[in-house]
Design a protein around this motif. Structure first.
Motif, PDB file in Angstrom:
ATOM      1  N   VAL A  24       0.829  -1.201   0.000  1.00  0.00           N
ATOM      2  CA  VAL A  24       0.000   0.000   0.000  1.00  0.00           C
ATOM      3  C   VAL A  24       0.869   1.258   0.000  1.00  0.00           C
ATOM      4  O   VAL A  24       0.599   2.224  -0.733  1.00  0.00           O
ATOM      5  CB  VAL A  24      -0.954  -0.001   1.215  1.00  0.00           C
ATOM      6  N   GLN A  25       1.912   1.254   0.808  1.00  0.00           N
ATOM      7  CA  GLN A  25       2.798   2.420   0.860  1.00  0.00           C
ATOM      8  C   GLN A  25       3.500   2.634  -0.481  1.00  0.00           C
ATOM      9  O   GLN A  25       3.683   3.780  -0.923  1.00  0.00           O
ATOM     10  CB  GLN A  25       3.819   2.236   1.977  1.00  0.00           C
ATOM     11  N   HIS A  26       3.861   1.548  -1.144  1.00  0.00           N
ATOM     12  CA  HIS A  26       4.498   1.663  -2.458  1.00  0.00           C
ATOM     13  C   HIS A  26       3.531   2.273  -3.474  1.00  0.00           C
ATOM     14  O   HIS A  26       3.918   3.174  -4.251  1.00  0.00           O
ATOM     15  CB  HIS A  26       4.958   0.284  -2.934  1.00  0.00           C
ATOM     16  N   LEU A  27       2.292   1.819  -3.484  1.00  0.00           N
ATOM     17  CA  LEU A  27       1.310   2.387  -4.403  1.00  0.00           C
ATOM     18  C   LEU A  27       1.073   3.864  -4.103  1.00  0.00           C
ATOM     19  O   LEU A  27       0.877   4.666  -5.024  1.00  0.00           O
ATOM     20  CB  LEU A  27       0.002   1.604  -4.314  1.00  0.00           C
ATOM     21  N   ASP A  28       1.125   4.229  -2.831  1.00  0.00           N
ATOM     22  CA  ASP A  28       0.967   5.635  -2.464  1.00  0.00           C
ATOM     23  C   ASP A  28       2.138   6.467  -2.979  1.00  0.00           C
ATOM     24  O   ASP A  28       1.945   7.579  -3.493  1.00  0.00           O
ATOM     25  CB  ASP A  28       0.842   5.769  -0.947  1.00  0.00           C
ATOM     26  N   GLU A  29       3.340   5.935  -2.853  1.00  0.00           N
ATOM     27  CA  GLU A  29       4.517   6.660  -3.342  1.00  0.00           C
ATOM     28  C   GLU A  29       4.459   6.887  -4.846  1.00  0.00           C
ATOM     29  O   GLU A  29       5.028   7.851  -5.360  1.00  0.00           O
ATOM     30  CB  GLU A  29       5.786   5.896  -2.968  1.00  0.00           C
ATOM     31  N   LEU A  30       3.758   6.011  -5.553  1.00  0.00           N
ATOM     32  CA  LEU A  30       3.610   6.144  -6.999  1.00  0.00           C
ATOM     33  C   LEU A  30       2.426   7.024  -7.380  1.00  0.00           C
ATOM     34  O   LEU A  30       2.182   7.257  -8.565  1.00  0.00           O
ATOM     35  CB  LEU A  30       3.453   4.763  -7.645  1.00  0.00           C
ATOM     36  N   GLY A  31       1.679   7.500  -6.374  1.00  0.00           N
ATOM     37  CA  GLY A  31       0.584   8.422  -6.621  1.00  0.00           C
ATOM     38  C   GLY A  31      -0.768   7.787  -6.833  1.00  0.00           C
ATOM     39  O   GLY A  31      -1.714   8.458  -7.256  1.00  0.00           O
ATOM     40  N   LEU A  32      -0.897   6.505  -6.515  1.00  0.00           N
ATOM     41  CA  LEU A  32      -2.162   5.822  -6.781  1.00  0.00           C
ATOM     42  C   LEU A  32      -3.168   5.912  -5.647  1.00  0.00           C
ATOM     43  O   LEU A  32      -4.346   5.605  -5.846  1.00  0.00           O
ATOM     44  CB  LEU A  32      -1.914   4.342  -7.114  1.00  0.00           C
ATOM     45  N   CYS A  33      -2.737   6.284  -4.474  1.00  0.00           N
ATOM     46  CA  CYS A  33      -3.671   6.346  -3.349  1.00  0.00           C
ATOM     47  C   CYS A  33      -4.314   7.732  -3.282  1.00  0.00           C
ATOM     48  O   CYS A  33      -3.656   8.721  -2.927  1.00  0.00           O
ATOM     49  CB  CYS A  33      -2.949   6.042  -2.032  1.00  0.00           C
ATOM     50  N   ASP A  34      -5.573   7.817  -3.639  1.00  0.00           N
ATOM     51  CA  ASP A  34      -6.341   9.046  -3.466  1.00  0.00           C
ATOM     52  C   ASP A  34      -7.830   8.723  -3.570  1.00  0.00           C
ATOM     53  O   ASP A  34      -8.210   7.569  -3.702  1.00  0.00           O
ATOM     54  CB  ASP A  34      -5.924  10.142  -4.457  1.00  0.00           C
ATOM     55  N   ASP A  50      -1.162   0.910   7.063  1.00  0.00           N
ATOM     56  CA  ASP A  50      -1.749   0.937   5.724  1.00  0.00           C
ATOM     57  C   ASP A  50      -3.173   1.479   5.785  1.00  0.00           C
ATOM     58  O   ASP A  50      -3.591   2.279   4.932  1.00  0.00           O
ATOM     59  CB  ASP A  50      -1.778  -0.465   5.116  1.00  0.00           C
ATOM     60  N   ARG A  51      -3.933   1.043   6.771  1.00  0.00           N
ATOM     61  CA  ARG A  51      -5.322   1.492   6.893  1.00  0.00           C
ATOM     62  C   ARG A  51      -5.385   2.996   7.147  1.00  0.00           C
ATOM     63  O   ARG A  51      -6.242   3.688   6.598  1.00  0.00           O
ATOM     64  CB  ARG A  51      -6.027   0.727   8.024  1.00  0.00           C
ATOM     65  N   ARG A  52      -4.491   3.506   7.968  1.00  0.00           N
ATOM     66  CA  ARG A  52      -4.461   4.956   8.215  1.00  0.00           C
ATOM     67  C   ARG A  52      -4.161   5.703   6.920  1.00  0.00           C
ATOM     68  O   ARG A  52      -4.767   6.744   6.626  1.00  0.00           O
ATOM     69  CB  ARG A  52      -3.411   5.298   9.267  1.00  0.00           C
ATOM     70  N   LEU A  53      -3.229   5.170   6.146  1.00  0.00           N
ATOM     71  CA  LEU A  53      -2.868   5.806   4.883  1.00  0.00           C
ATOM     72  C   LEU A  53      -4.059   5.801   3.929  1.00  0.00           C
ATOM     73  O   LEU A  53      -4.358   6.814   3.280  1.00  0.00           O
ATOM     74  CB  LEU A  53      -1.676   5.068   4.257  1.00  0.00           C
ATOM     75  N   LEU A  54      -4.752   4.667   3.836  1.00  0.00           N
ATOM     76  CA  LEU A  54      -5.918   4.573   2.962  1.00  0.00           C
ATOM     77  C   LEU A  54      -7.005   5.552   3.405  1.00  0.00           C
ATOM     78  O   LEU A  54      -7.636   6.216   2.574  1.00  0.00           O
ATOM     79  CB  LEU A  54      -6.462   3.143   2.964  1.00  0.00           C
ATOM     80  N   ALA A  55      -7.204   5.658   4.716  1.00  0.00           N
ATOM     81  CA  ALA A  55      -8.215   6.584   5.237  1.00  0.00           C
ATOM     82  C   ALA A  55      -7.824   8.026   4.953  1.00  0.00           C
ATOM     83  O   ALA A  55      -8.654   8.837   4.524  1.00  0.00           O
ATOM     84  CB  ALA A  55      -8.405   6.364   6.728  1.00  0.00           C
ATOM     85  N   ASP A  56      -6.560   8.356   5.189  1.00  0.00           N
ATOM     86  CA  ASP A  56      -6.094   9.728   4.995  1.00  0.00           C
ATOM     87  C   ASP A  56      -6.167  10.164   3.539  1.00  0.00           C
ATOM     88  O   ASP A  56      -6.408  11.348   3.244  1.00  0.00           O
ATOM     89  CB  ASP A  56      -4.653   9.879   5.505  1.00  0.00           C
ATOM     90  N   THR A  57      -5.944   9.229   2.622  1.00  0.00           N
ATOM     91  CA  THR A  57      -5.949   9.570   1.198  1.00  0.00           C
ATOM     92  C   THR A  57      -7.321   9.412   0.548  1.00  0.00           C
ATOM     93  O   THR A  57      -7.515   9.807  -0.602  1.00  0.00           O
ATOM     94  CB  THR A  57      -4.940   8.696   0.422  1.00  0.00           C
ATOM     95  N   GLY A  58      -8.273   8.814   1.275  1.00  0.00           N
ATOM     96  CA  GLY A  58      -9.604   8.618   0.718  1.00  0.00           C
ATOM     97  C   GLY A  58      -9.703   7.449  -0.242  1.00  0.00           C
ATOM     98  O   GLY A  58     -10.677   7.323  -0.990  1.00  0.00           O
ATOM     99  N   THR A  59      -8.691   6.578  -0.231  1.00  0.00           N
ATOM    100  CA  THR A  59      -8.679   5.425  -1.124  1.00  0.00           C
ATOM    101  C   THR A  59      -9.699   4.384  -0.651  1.00  0.00           C
ATOM    102  O   THR A  59      -9.783   4.085   0.535  1.00  0.00           O
ATOM    103  CB  THR A  59      -7.283   4.785  -1.151  1.00  0.00           C
ATOM    104  N   ALA A  60     -10.466   3.839  -1.586  1.00  0.00           N
ATOM    105  CA  ALA A  60     -11.510   2.867  -1.240  1.00  0.00           C
ATOM    106  C   ALA A  60     -11.002   1.440  -1.394  1.00  0.00           C
ATOM    107  O   ALA A  60     -10.194   1.139  -2.273  1.00  0.00           O
ATOM    108  CB  ALA A  60     -12.730   3.069  -2.124  1.00  0.00           C
TER     109      ALA A  60
END
Length: 253
Positions: free
Chosen positions: A47-57, A72-82
């Motif tokens: 999940v963190q890798h996908l975020d670094e590539l700009g995919l988490c939003d 990972d869950r905090r990151l998904l929540a913070d970015t609004g990723t479903a």
């Protein structure tokens, strides 16, 4: 998907989606190997890798999300990723179980899905709802994932994950006339009436209870039968497509 796409492809996909205001959909953390791979090559979780590539939003929907940490869950929540929960597929492939109650605890946007036909076979939303309501109870107790919560996953929460909750997902004035009409009283699995409606739909209803389906006001199912579709011809077409795939597989051996 970090295991099958290059970093350049993923990052450029994120850039293109941003420019076009388009949705990104991919699979994420379905297997633990995805985390093993990204930790070995990048030093972070999948999940963190996908975020670094700009995919988490908030324009991204990730299927599965089984092997994730609380970070990972905090990151998904913070970015609004479903996260799209696909219980039948996850059970069939023995991938694991996405912890939906824990996702709820971190306020992650979630929805209900099915994955592809080879990993699921029937793509029946009633089966997905029933499984989503049941498989979390051994770990979280009998009150986990109540029927109403699961029904929302299959309707308005799915629309919200796709960013179209203003258009569909619930019956409201101004939204598209997207409706599934069920006959619960005459269906053996849901009769007799009297119990909680959401429970009857999630725990008891089957696809045979579907009487009518409308999409944007256009009727697609009437009296349990497809409208404007020659079912025998459709099945024959499916068999022809299957034969083409098998022939291609034989030729490539």
């Amino acid at each position: 998907f970090a295991l099958s796409c290059t970093d350049e492809l993923l990052s450029r996909t994120a850039e293109a989606a941003d420019e076009l205001d388009a949705l990104i959909h991919t699979h994420c953390s379905e297997t633990e190997y995805e985390n093993e791979y990204t930790r070995e090559h990048y030093g972070v979780s999948n999940v963190q890798h996908l975020d670094e590539l700009g995919l988490c939003d908030d324009h991204s929907v990730f299927a599965h999300g089984i092997h994730v940490s609380d970070d990972d869950r905090r990151l998904l929540a913070d970015t609004g990723t479903a996260i799209c929960h696909c219980p039948s597929s996850n059970l069939k492939l023995a991938s694991g179980i996405a912890d939906m109650p824990r996702y709820d605890r971190f306020d992650v946007q979630t929805a209900l899905g099915a994955d592809g036909a080879p990993c699921n076979n029937n793509l029946d939303p009633f089966i997905e709802m029933r499984l989503a309501a049941l498989i979390h109870k051994p770990a979280h107790g009998p009150e986990a994932m109540p029927a109403e919560r699961v029904l929302r996953l299959a309707t308005i929460e799915g629309a919200r994950a796709l960013g179209i909750e203003d258009e569909t997902g619930s019956l409201e004035v101004g939204k598209s006339a997207d409706m599934v009409v069920l006959d619960l009283d005459d269906s053996p699995s849901t009769a007799p009436a009297g119990s909680d409606l959401a429970s009857r739909i999630v725990y008891s209803a089957q696809s045979s209870a579907v009487e009518h389906v409308f999409c944007e006001g256009r009727q697609l199912v009437e009296g349990g039968e497809l409208v404007g579709v020659d079912l025998p011809e459709l099945l024959e077409e499916a068999e022809r497509a299957r034969d083409v795939v098998f022939e291609r597989m034989e030729s490539e051996r």
